[in-house]
Design a protein around this motif. Structure first.
Motif, PDB file in Angstrom:
ATOM      1  N   TYR A  84      -0.004   9.397  11.263  1.00  0.00           N
ATOM      2  CA  TYR A  84      -0.362  10.216  10.286  1.00  0.00           C
ATOM      3  C   TYR A  84      -1.645  11.375  10.690  1.00  0.00           C
ATOM      4  CZ  TYR A  84       3.082   8.446   7.045  1.00  0.00           C
ATOM      5  OH  TYR A  84       4.027   8.062   6.266  1.00  0.00           O
ATOM      6  N   ASN A 105       3.544  14.677   1.146  1.00  0.00           N
ATOM      7  CA  ASN A 105       3.739  13.867   2.324  1.00  0.00           C
ATOM      8  C   ASN A 105       2.964  12.696   2.734  1.00  0.00           C
ATOM      9  OD1 ASN A 105       6.122  15.813   3.671  1.00  0.00           O
ATOM     10  ND2 ASN A 105       4.755  17.378   2.644  1.00  0.00           N
ATOM     11  N   SER A 109       4.618   9.280   0.690  1.00  0.00           N
ATOM     12  CA  SER A 109       5.001   8.467   1.317  1.00  0.00           C
ATOM     13  C   SER A 109       4.321   6.993   1.554  1.00  0.00           C
ATOM     14  CB  SER A 109       4.421   9.200   2.917  1.00  0.00           C
ATOM     15  OG  SER A 109       4.973   8.240   3.939  1.00  0.00           O
ATOM     16  N   VAL A 110       3.197   6.947   1.003  1.00  0.00           N
ATOM     17  CA  VAL A 110       2.761   5.702   0.722  1.00  0.00           C
ATOM     18  C   VAL A 110       3.407   4.783  -0.243  1.00  0.00           C
ATOM     19  CG1 VAL A 110       0.471   4.578   0.259  1.00  0.00           C
ATOM     20  CG2 VAL A 110       0.397   6.234   2.029  1.00  0.00           C
ATOM     21  N   TYR A 111       3.574   5.678  -1.168  1.00  0.00           N
ATOM     22  CA  TYR A 111       3.993   5.000  -2.456  1.00  0.00           C
ATOM     23  C   TYR A 111       5.443   4.592  -2.118  1.00  0.00           C
ATOM     24  CZ  TYR A 111       0.662   5.391  -6.057  1.00  0.00           C
ATOM     25  OH  TYR A 111      -0.389   5.123  -6.781  1.00  0.00           O
ATOM     26  N   ASP A 112       6.327   5.698  -1.522  1.00  0.00           N
ATOM     27  CA  ASP A 112       7.960   5.453  -1.571  1.00  0.00           C
ATOM     28  C   ASP A 112       8.193   4.387  -0.545  1.00  0.00           C
ATOM     29  OD1 ASP A 112       8.151   7.414  -3.214  1.00  0.00           O
ATOM     30  OD2 ASP A 112       8.513   8.918  -1.969  1.00  0.00           O
ATOM     31  N   THR A 113       7.258   4.675   0.582  1.00  0.00           N
ATOM     32  CA  THR A 113       7.824   3.864   1.728  1.00  0.00           C
ATOM     33  C   THR A 113       6.702   2.291   1.616  1.00  0.00           C
ATOM     34  OG1 THR A 113       6.125   4.745   3.184  1.00  0.00           O
ATOM     35  CG2 THR A 113       8.255   5.591   3.447  1.00  0.00           C
ATOM     36  N   MET A 114       6.068   2.510   1.007  1.00  0.00           N
ATOM     37  CA  MET A 114       5.105   1.269   0.984  1.00  0.00           C
ATOM     38  C   MET A 114       4.635   0.806   2.204  1.00  0.00           C
ATOM     39  SD  MET A 114       6.981  -0.922  -2.199  1.00  0.00           S
ATOM     40  CE  MET A 114       5.854  -2.216  -2.293  1.00  0.00           C
ATOM     41  N   ILE A 115       4.327   1.690   3.210  1.00  0.00           N
ATOM     42  CA  ILE A 115       4.057   1.365   4.521  1.00  0.00           C
ATOM     43  C   ILE A 115       2.649   0.888   4.368  1.00  0.00           C
ATOM     44  CG2 ILE A 115       5.477   2.856   5.893  1.00  0.00           C
ATOM     45  CD1 ILE A 115       3.219   4.846   6.169  1.00  0.00           C
TER      46      ILE A 115
END
Lengths: 686, 142
Positions: A84, A105, A109-115
């Motif tokens: 990132y 972005n 992204s952190v939320y959705d992908t839960m990376i």
């Protein structure tokens, strides 16, 4: 003495044997137990050591793997955040403050992908411009990215180069939760040469080290309980080998811990049953072997004890037998008579000192030698009394020999009197005992005595004969007439001389009876004729007393075998007595009868008889009944005694019936058997 | 009457008969002689001797019809003497009467073997018995 020491030796050996058996039992049992223990210890020790070593190895390998895993995780976090950071658009949006772009972005992204579990962008002024938290963990941005955290992040990132793949990681602890932070800087890729690292904002991703995460991480290393341990507990000694967690301030906050892998124990667990069973079987075998060994040892010990007991008993019996034998030998040796003991085969197996002394032979020369060989004497007649003795003995008869000559090796002749007795044991003959003594001297004395008596009798008789004959000549007038008064005196003297003479005769008879050693000389005797002769001899007295004699030999010609001389004395005495003690004109009756086994002679008179109270003494030496003494003062009182002795020696019987004043009957029976038996034997031999 | 009968007996064979007496005791000789007078009266001759030697000579010389023999004598025993005498043919059948105080069985037995016709124990018999015996022998009755 030898035996007793042997007995003691046996006793000691017996005890030693028993002790040895016990000792063997103990030793074998002990050895087996030691064997079992050592085997169990060795196997267990070996297995445990192997298990422990395997466990240690596994533990160390696991630590290394976990450390590697953690390290890889940290690196992946750093790589992720770095991805990132190298994003140009993100830097641009940050520069211009395009929150929307950044929210969409990065935040989304952190939320959705839960990376990541949390993310933030921190300005160079340590201001948290953007912060995102996945609320599942109950964290808030201000707590997570507090001033301390931000300061920590800045220390962590100090000196961090700006280039691809550069970043740092570190741990923080919030509300008891450990977060792994990956730190990088957002940098414009196209103008890296003109940008100073201190002007770039930091992008931070945080990951909560959840149980699930740790579990998954652990599982990849075959560990299912990888977990975190925080605070003081983590500082305990037992966890010192586990990987430590150091926070961004450089403080150790906890450790990754897990149950150390125990493959050795697992293996041990899996093999423990077979090993246990094998050991059990082994143990059973050992125990049974020990038990059997013990039994065998006990049996051996018992057998040894029994043997010992038997030996002791045997030894005791031997001692008894030995002492008995010694006693018998001592007794036999002390016997004053010569003694020989022969076995059934006629060999001497025991003799005594007296026997050696009498026979002039050593004990050694006699033992084991045949009786016949010892006593077979060469060239001399009638010298081996022992040879026939043995033959008779073997017929289980006792033999008595009153005189047997024996020639000693030194040439001296001895006369022995011997008795040989068969030894009968439960019906079978086991030998004989021969007892003898030397009667040589005795015989010489007896012979001398006989000679003396004969001579003395002769010497007494000769002058008596002269006196007697002289008186007889005076009385019958051969030497002229004498006055009646003188005649009376001479008549009385004549009677006295006769009395004296009778006494001498009786004494000679007694001497003959009592000292005669030789056996009776048996010849056929015609009893009737013998009695006739006696009556003839007494004819003078019979006529003088006008006694009526009836002689009735019912059987003529009976000739039993008797000792003629002594039997003559018997009947002479009886007939003489009958005539003597019968008054003038009385009667004497003599009868001879044949009985099945004897000849029976009775002499009956109607004389003075024998007083009842004196009858029992009539056969006693020198006894004369009172009425007999009154009637006939002359008399020695020996006649009936001698008569009875002679009849007894012929194995005959003699008895009487008498009543005082009425008369007496004397009965004599003499056996006929001897003659017929002897004849039968002769006939058989013939 | 008595004389008649005596002479008759003498006629029956006593005359010239000879009696040899072997006896070492002179007193007994005297007594025997006295007793045998009755035989001498009938013509019997009596030859007294004191031992075996003189007896032998007398026997050879006079050829006795009967011999009275003592046993225990100095010099030779009566039976030894008789035994020797019996060796000679002329004495083989000489009637012998033992006149002795030896009465043992051995002597009696030996005497019997030597063929004696009488055995008188001096102390026991009556002299008449002896005279009777001798008469019997001399008359050929025994």
């Amino acid at each position: 003495m030898e035996l007793s020491s042997k007995y003691i030796k046996n006793e000691i050996e017996g005890r030693q044997a028993t002790g040895m058996a016990r000792s063997i039992t103990k030793r074998v049992t002990l050895n087996l137990i030691i064997g079992v223990v050592l085997t169990v210890l060795t196997v267990s020790g070996g297995v445990l050591w192997m298990a422990a070593a395997q466990n240690q190895q596994a533990r160390e390998a696991t630590v290394t793997m976990i450390e590697g895993g953690v390290s890889a995780t940290e690196e992946s976090v750093v790589a992720l955040v770095n991805d990132y950071g190298w994003w140009q658009d993100a830097f641009d949006a940050y520069e211009v403050g395009d929150s929307e772009f950044i929210e969409e972005n990065i935040g989304a992204s952190v939320y959705d992908t839960m990376i990541a579990d949390t993310a933030a962008i921190i300005s160079t002024e340590k201001e948290v411009r953007y912060g995102w938290i996945i609320e599942d963990y109950g964290l808030v941005v201000d707590d997570v990215f507090s001033t301390e955290t931000v300061n920590g992040i800045f220390r962590l990132a100090q000196g961090m180069p700006i280039q691809s793949l550069s970043g740092r990681s570190g741990y923080i602890v919030i509300d008891g939760q450990v977060l792994l932070l990956g730190v990088s800087q957002i940098a414009p890729i196209n103008r890296l040469e003109t940008i100073k690292p201190g002007d770039l904002p930091f992008i931070v991703f945080g990951f909560v080290l959840t149980d699930e995460l740790l579990h998954n991480l652990g599982e990849s290393f075959l560990i299912d309980d990888l977990r975190l341990l925080l605070g003081d507990e983590a500082k305990e000694e037992q966890y010192v080998n586990f990987p430590a967690i150091v926070d961004i301030d450089g403080v150790m906050v906890g450790r990754f811990v897990w149950t150390p892998p125990v493959p050795g124990y697992t293996v041990l667990q899996s093999v423990s049953l077979p090993i246990f069973l094998a050991l059990l079987v082994f143990f059973i075998i050992v125990v049974s072997t020990a038990s059997r060994t013990r039994k065998i040892a006990v049996a051996l010990s018992n057998a040894s004890q029994d043997l010992q007991a038997s030996e002791q008993e045997l030894a005791k019996q031997l001692m008894v037998v030995a002492s008995e034998k010694e006693r018998i030998e001592a007794i036999v040796s002390s016997v004053g008579e010569g003694l020989l003991v022969v076995g059934p085969e006629g060999r001497v197996f025991m003799s005594n000192k007296t026997a050696s002394f009498i026979l002039g032979k050593s004990e050694e020369s006699m033992l084991g030698t045949e009786l016949k060989a010892i006593f077979g004497v060469k060239g001399v007649k009638k010298l081996s009394p022992f040879a026939p003795v043995l033959d008779v003995l073997m017929k289980k008869q006792t033999v008595r020999v009153q005189e047997a000559s024996f020639a000693r090796d030194d040439g001296e002749m001895v006369i022995l009197a011997l008795t040989a007795t068969p030894v009968d044991l439960e019906g079978s003959l086991i030998g004989g005992v021969i007892v003898f003594h030397d009667v040589t001297e005795q015989n010489l004395i007896a012979a001398a005595k006989d000679q003396f008596i004969t001579t003395a009798a002769h010497q007494l008789r000769t002058p008596l004969s002269g006196i007697r004959w002289a008186m007889s000549l005076i009385l019958d007038g051969s030497v002229g007439e004498v006055k009646e008064e003188q005649r009376e005196l001479i008549k009385k003297s004549y009677d006295s001389v006769n009395r004296l003479n009778l006494l001498i005769n009786d004494l000679l008879d007694i001497d003959k009876l009592e000292t005669e050693k030789k056996t009776l000389n048996f010849v056929p005797v015609d009893i009737a004729l013998l009695l006739k002769d006696i009556l003839n001899e007494l004819d003078g007295q019979i006529s003088q007393k006008k006694i009526k004699v009836s002689f009735d030999p019912k059987v003529e010609g009976i000739e039993p075998e008797l000792d003629k001389g002594s039997v003559q004395v018997v009947f002479q005495n009886l007939v003489e007595n009958a005539v003597r003690y019968t008054k003038e004109g009385g009667e004497v009756r003599i009868e001879v009868e044949k009985e099945p086994k004897a000849v029976h002679v009775s002499v009956e008179d109607n004389g003075i008889g024998i007083p009842r109270n004196q009858q029992k003494s009539i056969f006693t030496r020198f006894f004369r009944a009172g009425n007999a003494q009154l009637m006939e003062p002359d008399g020695s009182g020996l006649g009936l005694y001698i008569t009875k002795q002679i009849v007894d020696r012929h194995k005959g019987k003699m008895w009487f019936e008498s009543e005082e004043g009425k008369g007496t009957v004397f009965h004599v029976t003499l056996p006929l058997l001897s003659k017929s038996k002897k004849n039968q034997k002769k006939a058989k031999k013939g | 009457m008595e004389n008649d009968s005596s002479s008759a007996k003498s006629a029956n064979g006593l005359k010239d008969k000879k009696i040899l007496i072997v006896e070492d005791d002179t007193f007994l000789h005297t007594l025997l002689s006295a007793k045998l007078k009755q035989l001498r009266d009938k013509g019997v001759e009596v030859f007294p001797t004191l031992n075996a030697e003189s007896a032998y000579e007398m026997a050879k010389k006079n050829k006795p019809d009967v011999m009275l023999l003592d046993l225990a004598m100095p010099g030779k025993h009566g039976l030894d003497f008789l035994s020797e005498l019996r060796q000679e043919e002329e004495f083989k059948n000489l009637p012998v009467i033992i006149l002795s105080n030896m009465s043992g069985d051995e002597d009696r037995k030996r005497a019997a073997e030597l063929g004696v016709i009488g055995y008188f124990v001096k102390a026991d018999f009556a002299l008449d018995e002896l005279v009777e015996k001798i008469s019997g022998v001399l008359q050929g009755n025994e």
